[in-house]
Design a protein around this motif. Structure first.
Motif, PDB file in Angstrom:
ATOM      1  N   THR A  51       6.736   8.073  -9.546  1.00  0.00           N
ATOM      2  CA  THR A  51       5.233   8.133  -9.418  1.00  0.00           C
ATOM      3  C   THR A  51       4.173   6.921 -10.330  1.00  0.00           C
ATOM      4  OG1 THR A  51       4.491   9.622  -8.518  1.00  0.00           O
ATOM      5  CG2 THR A  51       2.319   8.195  -9.207  1.00  0.00           C
ATOM      6  N   LEU A  52       4.577   7.318 -11.944  1.00  0.00           N
ATOM      7  CA  LEU A  52       3.955   6.735 -12.696  1.00  0.00           C
ATOM      8  C   LEU A  52       4.713   4.919 -13.395  1.00  0.00           C
ATOM      9  CD1 LEU A  52       3.453   9.273 -15.661  1.00  0.00           C
ATOM     10  CD2 LEU A  52       1.531   8.289 -13.195  1.00  0.00           C
ATOM     11  N   THR A 103      -1.559   6.770  -5.078  1.00  0.00           N
ATOM     12  CA  THR A 103      -2.582   7.235  -4.659  1.00  0.00           C
ATOM     13  C   THR A 103      -3.041   7.020  -6.561  1.00  0.00           C
ATOM     14  OG1 THR A 103      -2.400   9.055  -4.469  1.00  0.00           O
ATOM     15  CG2 THR A 103      -2.729   7.704  -2.652  1.00  0.00           C
ATOM     16  N   PRO A 104      -4.563   7.070  -6.972  1.00  0.00           N
ATOM     17  CA  PRO A 104      -5.169   7.246  -7.771  1.00  0.00           C
ATOM     18  C   PRO A 104      -5.118   8.689  -8.352  1.00  0.00           C
ATOM     19  CG  PRO A 104      -6.607   5.832  -7.281  1.00  0.00           C
ATOM     20  CD  PRO A 104      -5.740   6.712  -6.089  1.00  0.00           C
ATOM     21  N   GLU A 105      -4.953   9.889  -7.151  1.00  0.00           N
ATOM     22  CA  GLU A 105      -5.287  11.623  -7.218  1.00  0.00           C
ATOM     23  C   GLU A 105      -3.602  11.457  -8.133  1.00  0.00           C
ATOM     24  OE1 GLU A 105      -8.440  10.066  -5.231  1.00  0.00           O
ATOM     25  OE2 GLU A 105      -7.001   9.679  -4.954  1.00  0.00           O
ATOM     26  N   VAL A 147      -1.420   9.760  -9.638  1.00  0.00           N
ATOM     27  CA  VAL A 147      -1.280   9.040 -10.489  1.00  0.00           C
ATOM     28  C   VAL A 147      -1.912   9.898 -11.314  1.00  0.00           C
ATOM     29  CG1 VAL A 147      -1.634   7.338 -12.656  1.00  0.00           C
ATOM     30  CG2 VAL A 147      -1.078   6.564 -10.031  1.00  0.00           C
ATOM     31  N   THR A 148      -3.151  10.680 -11.189  1.00  0.00           N
ATOM     32  CA  THR A 148      -3.622  11.480 -12.122  1.00  0.00           C
ATOM     33  C   THR A 148      -2.968  12.772 -12.272  1.00  0.00           C
ATOM     34  OG1 THR A 148      -6.099  10.562 -12.061  1.00  0.00           O
ATOM     35  CG2 THR A 148      -6.151  12.706 -12.485  1.00  0.00           C
ATOM     36  N   GLU A 149      -2.450  13.359 -11.508  1.00  0.00           N
ATOM     37  CA  GLU A 149      -1.551  14.425 -11.129  1.00  0.00           C
ATOM     38  C   GLU A 149      -0.050  14.109 -11.729  1.00  0.00           C
ATOM     39  OE1 GLU A 149      -0.299  18.121  -8.248  1.00  0.00           O
ATOM     40  OE2 GLU A 149      -2.427  16.917  -8.021  1.00  0.00           O
ATOM     41  N   ALA A 206       2.056   1.534  -3.408  1.00  0.00           N
ATOM     42  CA  ALA A 206       1.085   2.281  -5.050  1.00  0.00           C
ATOM     43  C   ALA A 206       0.750   3.321  -4.672  1.00  0.00           C
ATOM     44  CB  ALA A 206      -0.010   1.114  -4.205  1.00  0.00           C
ATOM     45  N   ALA A 208       3.086   3.406 -10.367  1.00  0.00           N
ATOM     46  CA  ALA A 208       1.880   2.373 -10.856  1.00  0.00           C
ATOM     47  C   ALA A 208       1.621   1.462 -11.664  1.00  0.00           C
ATOM     48  CB  ALA A 208       1.260   3.795 -11.171  1.00  0.00           C
ATOM     49  N   ARG A 209       2.741   1.800 -12.631  1.00  0.00           N
ATOM     50  CA  ARG A 209       2.856   0.564 -14.253  1.00  0.00           C
ATOM     51  C   ARG A 209       3.631  -0.510 -12.962  1.00  0.00           C
ATOM     52  NH1 ARG A 209       5.098   5.198 -17.221  1.00  0.00           N
ATOM     53  NH2 ARG A 209       7.184   4.104 -16.756  1.00  0.00           N
ATOM     54  N   GLU A 242       0.820  -1.397  -0.116  1.00  0.00           N
ATOM     55  CA  GLU A 242       0.020  -0.256   0.214  1.00  0.00           C
ATOM     56  C   GLU A 242       0.494   1.108   0.328  1.00  0.00           C
ATOM     57  OE1 GLU A 242      -3.650   1.938   2.587  1.00  0.00           O
ATOM     58  OE2 GLU A 242      -2.804   0.143   3.357  1.00  0.00           O
TER      59      GLU A 242
END
Length: 289
Positions: free
Chosen positions: A283-284, A243-245, A247-249, A241, A287-288, A238
């Motif tokens: 960060t990306l 957060t989705p936020e 990753v988006t940013e 990984a 995420a991958r 956790e």
């Protein structure tokens, strides 16, 4: 009988196991499969987790789970690490003899203290565990060895080698010397282009403390963290990984950088330059992974 991989004597592929590496005593074969299922990579431990009188049985347990063709029934060699005993010990030579009969080619060298020791493991991908005063002082030279893929540090063995009593203060935080060692290993590994693995968190029930330490490991640049109990794996995962936020940013930031086409620009009121973009790229990547 297998032999060390001659292809590893040249360029060594990067270490990509993780983020949660789980130790498993090598004399407990009934746990091998479960440990592998519950983690990103399992570390079969022939050193501290096995009593001196049980080490031969532990080596036999590793060999016993191999199939007739030398394949493994439960364990994926690409996700399996064998922690061997220190170089110079009689147990180390026995460990190497057993390893030669297996497909496992990633090993963790306990109490790594010099670059010369790594040459005894030519043909293996090595995680050098720096857990003594000499190991920390020589971390840069160790990391520079071609077969080293990662460095890890160990807190309690380090303090024992110093004649100390504990790596942590009463509040649970590391003592200054332990923090220095942690930073020294991280810097040495990254300077050599190798991965860095954070030490174990020994207070198993304290998942909150583990979370705080794992988040700091991620933010500091450690690529993985070692665990001593399956219950710790989810917390480490956790932490690693994004957060989705986040990753988006990060994606939006990199898109904005591409559109700006300049070295420095503003994004959501902040000045953005090269290092910030590297943080977004990291960060990306997480995420991958």
């Amino acid at each position: 009988m297998s032999s060390p991989d001659s292809s590893l004597r040249g360029a060594v592929t990067p270490f990509i196991m993780g983020p949660a590496l789980l130790f498993c005593p090598a004399d407990r074969p009934e746990r091998f499969g479960k440990a592998a299922e519950r983690s990103d990579a399992v570390i079969l431990d022939l050193e501290d987790a096995v009593a001196p009188g049980d080490k031969q049985r532990a080596r036999g347990a590793i060999l016993a789970q191999l199939g007739s063709e030398g394949d493994t029934a439960e364990l994926d060699p690409s996700r399996t690490i064998i922690r061997v005993n220190p170089v110079g010990s009689a147990e180390f030579e026995k460990d190497l003899h057993s390893l030669a009969h297996t497909p496992y080619r990633t090993v963790m060298l306990a109490k790594a203290e010099s670059a010369a020791q790594l040459r005894a493991l030519e043909g293996y991908r090595v995680i050098a565990l720096c857990e003594t005063a000499a190991g920390i002082v020589n971390a840069s030279a160790i990391a520079a060895e071609p077969n080293v893929v990662a460095l890890m540090w160990g807190a309690e063995d380090l303090l024992a080698s110093l004649g100390g009593l504990s790596s942590r203060n009463d509040d649970g935080g590391y003592r200054a010397v332990a923090l220095h060692a942690r930073s020294a290993v991280l810097l040495a590994a990254k300077a050599a282009g190798k991965e860095a693995i954070d030490s174990v968190y020994v207070n198993i029930p304290d998942l909150q403390g583990l979370s705080v330490e794992s988040l700091d490991a991620v933010a500091s640049g450690f690529g993985a963290k070692a665990c001593i109990h399956p219950s710790q794996v989810a917390t480490v995962r956790e932490a690693y990984a994004p957060t989705p936020e986040a990753v988006t940013e990060a994606a939006e930031l990199l898109d904005a950088a591409s559109a700006a086409g300049t070295g420095v620009f503003q994004f959501k009121g902040k000045m953005i330059d090269g290092p910030i973009l590297k943080h977004a790229e990291a960060t990306l990547r997480r995420a991958r992974h």
